[in-house]
Design an enzyme around this catalytic site. Sequence first.
Site, PDB file in Angstrom:
ATOM      1  N   HIS A  46       0.998  -1.197  -0.051  1.00  0.00           N
ATOM      2  CA  HIS A  46      -0.018  -0.056   0.090  1.00  0.00           C
ATOM      3  C   HIS A  46       0.903   1.238  -0.005  1.00  0.00           C
ATOM      4  O   HIS A  46       1.034   2.075   1.135  1.00  0.00           O
ATOM      5  CB  HIS A  46      -0.909  -0.023   1.056  1.00  0.00           C
ATOM      6  CG  HIS A  46      -2.194  -1.111   0.726  1.00  0.00           C
ATOM      7  ND1 HIS A  46      -2.683  -1.573   1.845  1.00  0.00           N
ATOM      8  CD2 HIS A  46      -2.675  -1.502  -0.135  1.00  0.00           C
ATOM      9  CE1 HIS A  46      -3.939  -2.027   1.510  1.00  0.00           C
ATOM     10  NE2 HIS A  46      -3.759  -2.198   0.411  1.00  0.00           N
ATOM     11  N   HIS A  79      -0.244  -8.893   0.872  1.00  0.00           N
ATOM     12  CA  HIS A  79      -1.307  -8.942   2.076  1.00  0.00           C
ATOM     13  C   HIS A  79      -1.990 -10.367   2.073  1.00  0.00           C
ATOM     14  O   HIS A  79      -2.509 -10.784   2.960  1.00  0.00           O
ATOM     15  CB  HIS A  79      -2.226  -7.837   1.769  1.00  0.00           C
ATOM     16  CG  HIS A  79      -2.030  -6.535   1.306  1.00  0.00           C
ATOM     17  ND1 HIS A  79      -1.583  -5.993   0.071  1.00  0.00           N
ATOM     18  CD2 HIS A  79      -1.496  -5.421   2.346  1.00  0.00           C
ATOM     19  CE1 HIS A  79      -1.237  -4.822   0.146  1.00  0.00           C
ATOM     20  NE2 HIS A  79      -0.982  -4.517   1.597  1.00  0.00           N
ATOM     21  N   CYS A 101       3.415 -12.154   2.427  1.00  0.00           N
ATOM     22  CA  CYS A 101       4.587 -11.830   3.600  1.00  0.00           C
ATOM     23  C   CYS A 101       4.459 -13.221   4.258  1.00  0.00           C
ATOM     24  O   CYS A 101       3.386 -13.652   4.914  1.00  0.00           O
ATOM     25  CB  CYS A 101       4.161 -10.768   4.408  1.00  0.00           C
ATOM     26  SG  CYS A 101       5.155 -10.685   5.830  1.00  0.00           S
ATOM     27  N   GLU A 131      -5.769  -7.903   3.677  1.00  0.00           N
ATOM     28  CA  GLU A 131      -5.164  -9.119   4.594  1.00  0.00           C
ATOM     29  C   GLU A 131      -6.437  -9.763   5.282  1.00  0.00           C
ATOM     30  O   GLU A 131      -6.356 -11.012   5.561  1.00  0.00           O
ATOM     31  CB  GLU A 131      -4.251  -8.590   5.824  1.00  0.00           C
ATOM     32  CG  GLU A 131      -3.509  -9.591   6.316  1.00  0.00           C
ATOM     33  CD  GLU A 131      -2.351  -9.069   7.456  1.00  0.00           C
ATOM     34  OE1 GLU A 131      -2.217  -9.690   8.485  1.00  0.00           O
ATOM     35  OE2 GLU A 131      -1.874  -7.819   7.474  1.00  0.00           O
ATOM     36  N   SER A 228      -2.853   2.412   4.124  1.00  0.00           N
ATOM     37  CA  SER A 228      -1.820   1.633   4.620  1.00  0.00           C
ATOM     38  C   SER A 228      -2.288   1.586   6.266  1.00  0.00           C
ATOM     39  O   SER A 228      -2.183   2.415   6.782  1.00  0.00           O
ATOM     40  CB  SER A 228      -0.509   2.172   4.509  1.00  0.00           C
ATOM     41  OG  SER A 228       0.395   1.392   5.528  1.00  0.00           O
ATOM     42  N   SER A 229      -2.680   0.102   6.826  1.00  0.00           N
ATOM     43  CA  SER A 229      -3.120   0.059   7.901  1.00  0.00           C
ATOM     44  C   SER A 229      -1.972   0.456   8.932  1.00  0.00           C
ATOM     45  O   SER A 229      -2.252   1.102   9.960  1.00  0.00           O
ATOM     46  CB  SER A 229      -3.558  -1.517   8.178  1.00  0.00           C
ATOM     47  OG  SER A 229      -3.781  -1.609   9.566  1.00  0.00           O
TER      48      SER A 229
END
EC number: 1.17.7.4
Length: 316
Positions: A46, A79, A101, A131, A228-229
């Site tokens: 992101h 994600h 990831c 995610e 972006s969390s």
Amino acid sequence: MTKPPLTLFLAAPRGFCAGVDRAIKIVEMALAKWGAPVYVRHEIVHNKYVVDDLRAKGAVFVEELDECPDDRPVIFSAHGVPKSVPAEADKRQMIYVDATCPLVSKVHIEAERHHEAGLQIIMIGHEGHPETIGTMGQLPEGAVLLVETEADVAQLEVRDETALAYVTQTTLSVDDTIGIVGALTARFPSIRGPHKEDICYATTNRQAAVKAMAARCEAMLVVGAPNSSNSRRLVEVGARAGCGYAQLVQRAADIDWRSLEGISTIGVTAGASAPEVLVNEVIEALQARFDVTIEQVETATENVEFKVPRVLRASA
């Protein structure tokens, strides 16, 4: 005219984590191996700067697999994706590379293991985040219940209070998650948690660095994208930890200079998907307006590295 003095506290660690580094490398290596275009399902990470850079090199970003042709490689974002996505790619005999990831994959494996043991899964995460969609999509529909807040825990309707386990999104606020886990264990004392917490080392480390400098800063700039969390959590953590003003900026051009009038201390950090070039851009913008003294606030050293998938290593 004399520039006003400014002490700039620079958080360390900040910026790219090992999972983001690996995901970007996967796209670049795929382009080198197969040539352009290479398709990427969802933004690889992101960050607009990163996505635009890869797009210029020949990556084509799409939201769904049905936007990809059968005869070009496709990469799944860092994600993670629901199981149905690689299954569909296999059915279409597509070449695909999974850039999920490894720390997100670990959560997927945990969820599957608990499900196979007959436990109902509760996921702590943000609804609609890729995610969360990917993790919940590892199991049959309805097998995972989502909670976002402590209040959600009180509303949960579970199958069997003695057969539960929880997993979490890797990019949450550490403090918020502790509260939600506390609410879950208070209501369901026998609930099982992960062997090692799901929130990733990079999220934890970046939040710790922000906490360490927040009380010393009148303002804080977090370099990162609005979707972006982990970047958005850094803004929240900074504000809660005593910083009077915290702002998320994608680029130096986004800085709200009026909010920084009269300050003499500022903190700068970056989310795990923001490249260092953008941090330097922000520092240069501050140096153009202030007489800047930089002080590093280091709370951890990171030396994590994840290998790229074998299909790409073979060609390197």
